[in-house]
Design a protein around this motif. Structure first.
Motif, short mmCIF file in Angstrom:
data_model
loop_
_atom_site.label_atom_id
_atom_site.label_comp_id
_atom_site.label_asym_id
_atom_site.label_seq_id
_atom_site.Cartn_x
_atom_site.Cartn_y
_atom_site.Cartn_z
N ILE A 473 -19.57 -6.43 2.90
CA ILE A 473 -18.95 -6.32 1.72
C ILE A 473 -18.82 -7.87 1.21
N VAL A 478 -14.13 -6.55 -3.61
CA VAL A 478 -13.50 -5.65 -3.11
C VAL A 478 -12.02 -5.51 -3.62
N ILE A 535 -14.32 -0.95 7.38
CA ILE A 535 -13.40 -1.82 6.41
C ILE A 535 -11.85 -1.35 6.77
N THR A 615 -16.74 1.41 0.95
CA THR A 615 -15.89 0.97 -0.34
C THR A 615 -15.65 2.21 -1.22
N TYR A 619 -12.08 3.21 -2.93
CA TYR A 619 -11.86 3.21 -4.30
C TYR A 619 -11.62 4.65 -4.86
#
Length: 649
Positions: A473, A478, A535, A615, A619
């Protein structure tokens, strides 16, 4: 204690002769030794036990005690059936095995009385002509030449002549062998020699195809059921059951007696390897010392050793082969940590508690690789949630009669899906809970320790699944995307005394939000990183509690001196309650660990985290809504903490 030369790996080979028995089963060995010396013959003894339980080592020691030395009570003949099972010519395996045993008997007789058994030896091979047609001339001649060079020529004349001869049966061969063995033992008695029997050690029957193992047993029974003969067989009853399926079908209550009758007909004394009586504490201690995983002081710590033995019993059990594999993995990880420390020029020594956690994880990896792989997929175990359960196809039972936490319920349900794990679910949960206690004794959460430990152990892991693609990423992008979504959502949720929310400073390694213009340190920060192919969104901030003049002391000592430990414990409880309120957000460190001295102040750096696979999940509307609510609740708690009176009692 045994003085070891330090090594890096433990060999998986049986004990030889009179090597030290660290498992301390001498009483069993002595009893069987005496039984063999005094028993009537013929008799067959089955050493039963799973692979790696020590059957070969046990036979080696019996062979040494009874069949070697000047006062040996018996002759010893050793046969490894596994070596013959590797033969390219599968049709001749049985014949080759019998020929090898006959050859060994003749070798003994020739060595003891060189001129007495030539004619009888010729007769034995002559009788074998019609029985062992599957063996090549070269194989037979080579075997016979080892006994007597004169016999090799006789074989050409008697066994491989083109002249027709009468067919012989196994009974004829048995009669000739009976004559030979009886004469051998009789001459020993007449000459005052101590050997009164021949012991055949038949090893690795449980490593070959079960039906072949059963055929070998039947053939040995038919040919060598002879006075003065003792057979010690490394075979388990389960192997016999598998080998008889074609004859009796699947084992059930109706035909169980037929399986048992066959076994009883072949075996007169079943001897179960006493694995439950193995003294594995001393065994493990010696092995861990030999690979320098434990120091002498740690090995003398009864609490540490009891913990390690408990982990072993709940996972690999008392099987010596599995324990050796476990120790080899620990040895490698120990060397890997040293190597990394040296290359990075950082001095790092495994603490006693960290060694116990590594031991527990390695034990799980060795015994229950599927569970270890589950931990690898998401090391954040204490914060597993329903989304994770759904992703790994685990249905959480609503009937939680065991009062499991969510992670315990996930492990228990996961184990119930796999046959070999079903009976070990409670044991696995027990191990993880004990790892939690060890971590908390060091003021850390287990999920703080697991990721780095699992990464170390990944090099010794066996995993057949496809490897998850490496996650990459752009951290700034991000953070930018999160900020765009969070600012308007937080603004809608603000409550007194929070006046507004705005980003503080540049957004490089983290986002920092402030909520008023006067007060300092009333901020919260978000940072994102990749760990273990997931993540990690870290959430939290530093709140200054009160000023101190003596920064030489540690923060906890100062809290104790001013009599505010109960206050700090309440703060810790409030943070725990906050984490429990949100399913996706988890406490990342303990308040005791978060306590520090910073710029002349006692401060608290409490951390929380969200773990995401990608991600898109980070989100998602669910996460943004939960994260914004959390940020508001966190800041309200920080304002409350700032109002605490820290004056000494």
């Amino acid at each position: 204690m045994i003085n070891y030369e330090f090594t890096t790996g433990i060999l998986d080979i049986p004990l030889q002769d009179n090597e030290n028995d660290m498992l301390q089963i001498l009483s069993f060995e002595t009893a069987l030794n005496e039984f063999i010396r005094k028993t009537l013959t013929p008799i067959s003894i089955a050493l039963q036990g799973e692979w790696g339980s020590g059957k070969t080592s046990f036979m080696n020691r019996l062979n040494f005690d009874i069949c070697k030395g000047n006062n040996a009570a018996s002759y010893g003949i050793w046969l490894n059936t596994w070596h013959y099972a590797l033969s390219k010519n599968k049709d001749s395996i049985l014949e080759e095995i019998i020929l090898a045993l006959i050859n060994d008997v003749l070798t003994i007789s020739k060595k003891e009385y060189p001129d007495k058994f030539k004619n009888l030896a010729k007769d034995i091979y002559k009788v074998g002509k019609s029985i062992f047609k599957g063996i090549s001339k070269i194989a037979v001649k080579t075997a016979v030449s080892q006994v007597n060079s004169d016999l090799a020529d006789a074989v050409d004349e008697t066994v491989f002549t083109e002249k027709s001869e009468a067919a012989y049966s196994l009974n004829d061969l048995k009669d000739k062998l009976t004559e030979l063995i009886n004469q051998l033992i009789l001459r020993n008695i007449e000459n005052g020699k101590p050997q009164k029997s021949i012991i055949f050690f038949i090893d690795d029957l449980d490593r070959i195809e079960p039906s072949l193992a059963v055929n070998i047993l039947e053939l040995l029974k038919n040919i060598f059921d002879i006075k003065h003969c003792i057979f010690i067989l490394a075979i388990d009853y389960d192997v016999v059951v598998k080998g008889l399926k074609n004859k009796f079908g699947e084992l059930n209550e109706q035909n169980e007696r037929e399986f048992r009758s066959f076994f009883d007909k072949i075996i007169q004394l079943p001897f179960q390897m006493p694995v439950s009586s193995y003294n594995i504490e001393e065994y493990i201690e010696e092995l861990l010392l030999s690979v320098e995983y434990l120091t002498e002081d740690e090995a003398q710590n009864s609490s540490v050793m009891q913990t390690l033995v408990r982990f072993t019993n709940l996972t690999v059990g008392t099987n010596p082969r599995s324990i050796k594999r476990l120790i080899n993995s620990l040895s490698f990880v120990n060397l890997l940590i040293r190597s990394k420390s040296k290359l990075e020029k950082k001095e790092f020594r495994l603490t006693q508690d960290y060694k116990q956690i590594i031991f527990a994880l390695t034990s799980l990896q060795t015994a229950f690789p599927d569970v270890f792989n589950l931990l690898t997929e998401n090391p954040n175990i204490e914060n597993w949630n329903h989304d994770f359960a759904k992703r790994i196809n685990i249905e959480i039972s609503k009937d939680n009669t065991q009062n499991f936490t969510l992670w315990e319920n996930i492990i228990y349900s996961f184990c119930n899906k796999k046959e070999y794990l079903k009976r070990n679910g409670y044991n696995i949960i027990s191990i993880v809970k004990e790892m939690q206690i060890i971590a908390e004794n060091n003021y850390r959460k287990l999920h703080e320790i697991l990721p780095e430990t699992i990464e170390l152990l990944s090099v010794t892991n066996v995993k057949s699944e496809k490897i998850k693609p490496k996650l990459e990423i752009n951290e700034i992008r991000v953070l930018y995307a999160l900020n765009q979504r969070l600012i308007p959502t937080i603004n809608q949720k603000l409550r007194e005394p929070l006046k507004f929310v705005e980003r503080k400073g540049r957004m490089i390694a983290k986002i920092t939000y402030k909520f008023d213009k006067e007060k300092k340190n009333n901020t919260i920060s978000l940072a994102v990183s990749i760990k273990h192919n997931n993540i990690y969104l870290q959430i939290g901030g530093i709140v200054e509690l009160f000023a101190v003049s003596d920064v030489a002391k540690d923060a906890w000592t100062i809290i104790e001196q001013i009599g505010k430990t109960e206050v700090l414990n309440q703060i810790s409880a409030d943070f725990i309650s906050l984490a429990e309120k949100y399913e996706q957000i988890n406490l990342a460190n303990t308040s005791r660990k978060a306590l520090l001295i910073r710029k002349g102040h006692i401060a608290l750096e409490q951390k929380f985290q969200i773990v995401a696979e990608n991600t898109e999940y980070l989100y998602s509307e669910t996460i943004i809504d939960e994260l914004s609510n959390f940020i508001v609740d966190y800041m309200l708690l920080i304002y409350k903490i700032k109002e605490i009176n820290w004056d000494p009692k």
